[in-house]
Write a protein that holds these residues in place. Structure first.
Motif, short mmCIF file in Angstrom:
data_model
loop_
_atom_site.label_atom_id
_atom_site.label_comp_id
_atom_site.label_asym_id
_atom_site.label_seq_id
_atom_site.Cartn_x
_atom_site.Cartn_y
_atom_site.Cartn_z
N GLU A 155 0.84 -1.20 0.00
CA GLU A 155 0.00 0.00 0.00
C GLU A 155 0.87 1.25 0.00
O GLU A 155 2.06 1.20 0.28
N CYS A 156 0.25 2.36 -0.30
CA CYS A 156 0.92 3.65 -0.30
C CYS A 156 1.07 4.13 1.15
O CYS A 156 0.11 4.10 1.91
N ARG A 157 2.26 4.56 1.51
CA ARG A 157 2.49 5.05 2.88
C ARG A 157 1.85 6.41 3.11
O ARG A 157 1.60 6.80 4.24
N ASN A 158 1.55 7.13 2.04
CA ASN A 158 0.96 8.46 2.16
C ASN A 158 -0.56 8.39 2.33
O ASN A 158 -1.11 8.99 3.24
N CYS A 159 -1.24 7.65 1.46
CA CYS A 159 -2.71 7.66 1.48
C CYS A 159 -3.33 6.29 1.77
O CYS A 159 -4.55 6.16 1.81
N ALA A 161 9.46 1.83 -5.37
CA ALA A 161 9.90 1.88 -3.97
C ALA A 161 11.42 1.71 -3.90
O ALA A 161 12.00 0.99 -4.70
N PRO A 162 12.06 2.39 -2.97
CA PRO A 162 13.50 2.17 -2.78
C PRO A 162 13.76 0.70 -2.42
O PRO A 162 12.91 0.04 -1.83
N GLU A 163 14.93 0.22 -2.76
CA GLU A 163 15.27 -1.18 -2.50
C GLU A 163 15.11 -1.50 -1.02
O GLU A 163 15.52 -0.74 -0.15
N GLY A 164 14.47 -2.63 -0.75
CA GLY A 164 14.27 -3.07 0.62
C GLY A 164 12.95 -2.61 1.23
O GLY A 164 12.59 -3.05 2.30
N MET A 165 12.21 -1.73 0.57
CA MET A 165 10.92 -1.27 1.08
C MET A 165 9.79 -2.12 0.48
O MET A 165 9.86 -2.50 -0.68
N ASN A 166 8.76 -2.39 1.28
CA ASN A 166 7.62 -3.17 0.81
C ASN A 166 6.44 -2.30 0.41
O ASN A 166 5.45 -2.81 -0.10
N ASN A 167 6.51 -1.01 0.68
CA ASN A 167 5.44 -0.07 0.34
C ASN A 167 6.05 1.16 -0.33
O ASN A 167 7.22 1.48 -0.11
N VAL A 168 5.26 1.83 -1.16
CA VAL A 168 5.75 3.04 -1.82
C VAL A 168 5.43 4.26 -0.96
O VAL A 168 4.54 4.24 -0.13
N ARG A 169 6.18 5.34 -1.18
CA ARG A 169 5.98 6.57 -0.41
C ARG A 169 4.79 7.37 -0.93
O ARG A 169 4.07 7.98 -0.16
N VAL A 170 4.60 7.41 -2.25
CA VAL A 170 3.44 8.04 -2.87
C VAL A 170 3.02 7.17 -4.05
O VAL A 170 3.80 6.39 -4.57
N CYS A 171 1.76 7.31 -4.49
CA CYS A 171 1.23 6.51 -5.58
C CYS A 171 0.47 7.41 -6.56
O CYS A 171 0.33 8.61 -6.31
N PRO A 172 -0.04 6.87 -7.65
CA PRO A 172 -0.80 7.69 -8.59
C PRO A 172 -2.03 8.36 -7.98
O PRO A 172 -2.50 9.38 -8.47
N SER A 173 -2.54 7.83 -6.89
CA SER A 173 -3.69 8.45 -6.21
C SER A 173 -3.29 9.71 -5.45
O SER A 173 -4.14 10.52 -5.09
N CYS A 174 -2.01 9.90 -5.19
CA CYS A 174 -1.50 11.08 -4.48
C CYS A 174 -1.15 12.15 -5.50
O CYS A 174 0.03 12.46 -5.72
N GLU A 175 -2.14 12.74 -6.12
CA GLU A 175 -1.92 13.68 -7.21
C GLU A 175 -1.17 14.93 -6.79
O GLU A 175 -0.47 15.54 -7.60
#
Length: 51
Positions: A3-7, A20-34
């Motif tokens: 899941e997105c860590r932001n939203c 996502a940076p190597e070693g992370m399981n979630n992204v910091r922002v996604c396409p929903s975070c316009e």
């Protein structure tokens, strides 16, 4: 489930592998975070509107 860590929106494992940076399981922002963008190791508000 990734899941997105932001939203907290669902993202695919493929999206996480690419954005996502190597070693992370979630992204910091996604396409929903316009109004957010990645900048280095952090996340910030976009300076201009996305169209």
């Amino acid at each position: 489930m990734p899941e997105c860590r932001n939203c907290s929106s669902f993202v695919t494992e493929r999206y996480v592998r690419v954005f996502a940076p190597e070693g992370m399981n979630n992204v910091r922002v996604c396409p929903s975070c316009e109004d957010m963008v990645r900048e280095g190791a952090s996340v910030r508000e976009a300076r201009s509107k996305r169209v």
